[in-house]
Design a protein around this motif. Structure first.
Motif, PDB file in Angstrom:
ATOM      1  N   TYR A  68      -9.337  -2.388 -38.547  1.00  7.72           N
ATOM      2  CA  TYR A  68     -10.460  -2.255 -37.613  1.00  7.72           C
ATOM      3  C   TYR A  68     -11.778  -2.653 -38.281  1.00  7.72           C
ATOM      4  CZ  TYR A  68     -14.038  -0.020 -34.732  1.00  7.72           C
ATOM      5  OH  TYR A  68     -15.157   0.220 -33.974  1.00  7.72           O
ATOM      6  N   ASN A  69     -11.988  -2.208 -39.512  1.00  6.08           N
ATOM      7  CA  ASN A  69     -13.215  -2.543 -40.245  1.00  6.08           C
ATOM      8  C   ASN A  69     -13.305  -4.044 -40.532  1.00  6.08           C
ATOM      9  OD1 ASN A  69     -14.204   0.054 -40.312  1.00  6.08           O
ATOM     10  ND2 ASN A  69     -13.192   0.552 -42.253  1.00  6.08           N
ATOM     11  N   ASN A  70     -12.151  -4.658 -40.831  1.00  6.99           N
ATOM     12  CA  ASN A  70     -12.136  -6.102 -41.092  1.00  6.99           C
ATOM     13  C   ASN A  70     -12.488  -6.902 -39.843  1.00  6.99           C
ATOM     14  OD1 ASN A  70     -11.494  -5.793 -43.778  1.00  6.99           O
ATOM     15  ND2 ASN A  70      -9.289  -6.087 -43.487  1.00  6.99           N
ATOM     16  N   LYS A  71     -11.977  -6.475 -38.676  1.00  9.45           N
ATOM     17  CA  LYS A  71     -12.278  -7.160 -37.421  1.00  9.45           C
ATOM     18  C   LYS A  71     -13.733  -6.955 -37.011  1.00  9.45           C
ATOM     19  CE  LYS A  71      -7.650  -7.226 -35.393  1.00  9.45           C
ATOM     20  NZ  LYS A  71      -6.788  -6.749 -34.277  1.00  9.45           N
ATOM     21  N   LYS A  72     -14.248  -5.746 -37.289  1.00  8.92           N
ATOM     22  CA  LYS A  72     -15.628  -5.433 -36.912  1.00  8.92           C
ATOM     23  C   LYS A  72     -16.618  -6.211 -37.774  1.00  8.92           C
ATOM     24  CE  LYS A  72     -18.590  -1.489 -35.909  1.00  8.92           C
ATOM     25  NZ  LYS A  72     -18.748  -0.010 -36.005  1.00  8.92           N
ATOM     26  N   ASN A  73     -16.323  -6.315 -39.061  1.00  8.19           N
ATOM     27  CA  ASN A  73     -17.187  -7.050 -39.979  1.00  8.19           C
ATOM     28  C   ASN A  73     -16.497  -8.367 -40.355  1.00  8.19           C
ATOM     29  OD1 ASN A  73     -19.002  -4.819 -40.059  1.00  8.19           O
ATOM     30  ND2 ASN A  73     -17.650  -3.838 -41.541  1.00  8.19           N
ATOM     31  N   LYS A  74     -16.618  -9.360 -39.492  1.00  8.95           N
ATOM     32  CA  LYS A  74     -15.921 -10.632 -39.700  1.00  8.95           C
ATOM     33  C   LYS A  74     -16.449 -11.392 -40.902  1.00  8.95           C
ATOM     34  CE  LYS A  74     -14.669 -11.198 -34.850  1.00  8.95           C
ATOM     35  NZ  LYS A  74     -14.806 -12.025 -33.634  1.00  8.95           N
ATOM     36  N   SER A 123     -17.373 -10.083 -43.690  1.00 14.40           N
ATOM     37  CA  SER A 123     -17.012  -9.452 -44.958  1.00 14.40           C
ATOM     38  C   SER A 123     -15.815 -10.153 -45.597  1.00 14.40           C
ATOM     39  CB  SER A 123     -16.688  -7.973 -44.738  1.00 14.40           C
ATOM     40  OG  SER A 123     -15.586  -7.845 -43.865  1.00 14.40           O
TER      41      SER A 123
END
Length: 201
Positions: A24-30, A32
């Motif tokens: 979820y964090n990876n999708k939210k912060n593309k 990163s």
């Protein structure tokens, strides 16, 4: 089911939650950086342990807070009982030598009695410590010769009230015994006293 099954279930749930949060964090912060294999491996190994210790830490904090609150309530209750015994209102305060320093003037709010007293003053190798006789309530001074600079400890002999002859502190007891005891007016024995410090050393 035995305990091994419960551990495996817990481990699986922890891994699923960890992976879900990371994805979820990876999708939210593309923008990163992508998670490396080493980072995934570290997460998979450490996450279940972290989730094990988190409840333990939270429980420990809650227990410490409860104990502290309980001790504070007990102390407040003892304080209220002592004030009631002394004839003071809950918002009134009593004096004791540990709250006072140096030398000054003590005054009774009930009868107006006043006297110059010493609470604690020190010299280079000695100190004068304020005492109140438990028998006649006279304010007296105990002189203590220290073996080291600005230090004091056990007494060398019995301390006797010079006014009535009562023993205030027995031999070999702590020189500061009684420092938290409430002080009373020598005239009317009231605990409603005020102290004005004149000088301190």
């Amino acid at each position: 089911m035995n305990w091994i099954h419960y551990v495996l279930i817990y481990w699986f749930i922890s891994l699923v939650l960890t992976i879900s949060i990371r994805v979820y964090n990876n999708k939210k912060n593309k923008d990163s950086e992508k998670t490396t294999f080493k980072q995934w491996l570290t997460l998979l190994i450490t996450a279940p342990f972290a989730t094990v210790f988190l409840p333990v830490i939270l429980i420990n904090v809650a227990v410490s807070k409860y104990k502290k609150t309980r001790e504070e309530k007990k102390k407040d209750k003892e304080e209220i009982m002592l004030k009631k015994k002394l004839g003071l209102k809950p918002d009134e305060h009593y004096l004791c030598f540990s709250q006072m320093g140096g030398a000054g003037k003590i005054e009774c709010c009930d009868c107006g009695y006043h006297e110059d007293i010493i609470s604690f003053v020190h010299g280079a190798v000695s100190c004068d410590i304020g005492r109140q006789c438990p028998n006649c309530h006279a304010f007296v001074i105990e002189h203590n010769e220290s073996k080291q600079y600005h230090t004091f400890g056990e007494s060398d002999k019995d301390f006797v009230c010079p006014k009535c002859g009562s023993i205030i502190r027995n031999k070999e007891e702590d020189i500061l015994k009684g420092n938290d005891d409430p002080l009373y007016c020598p005239k009317c024995h009231s605990a409603r006293l005020k102290y004005r410090m004149l000088y301190i050393t």
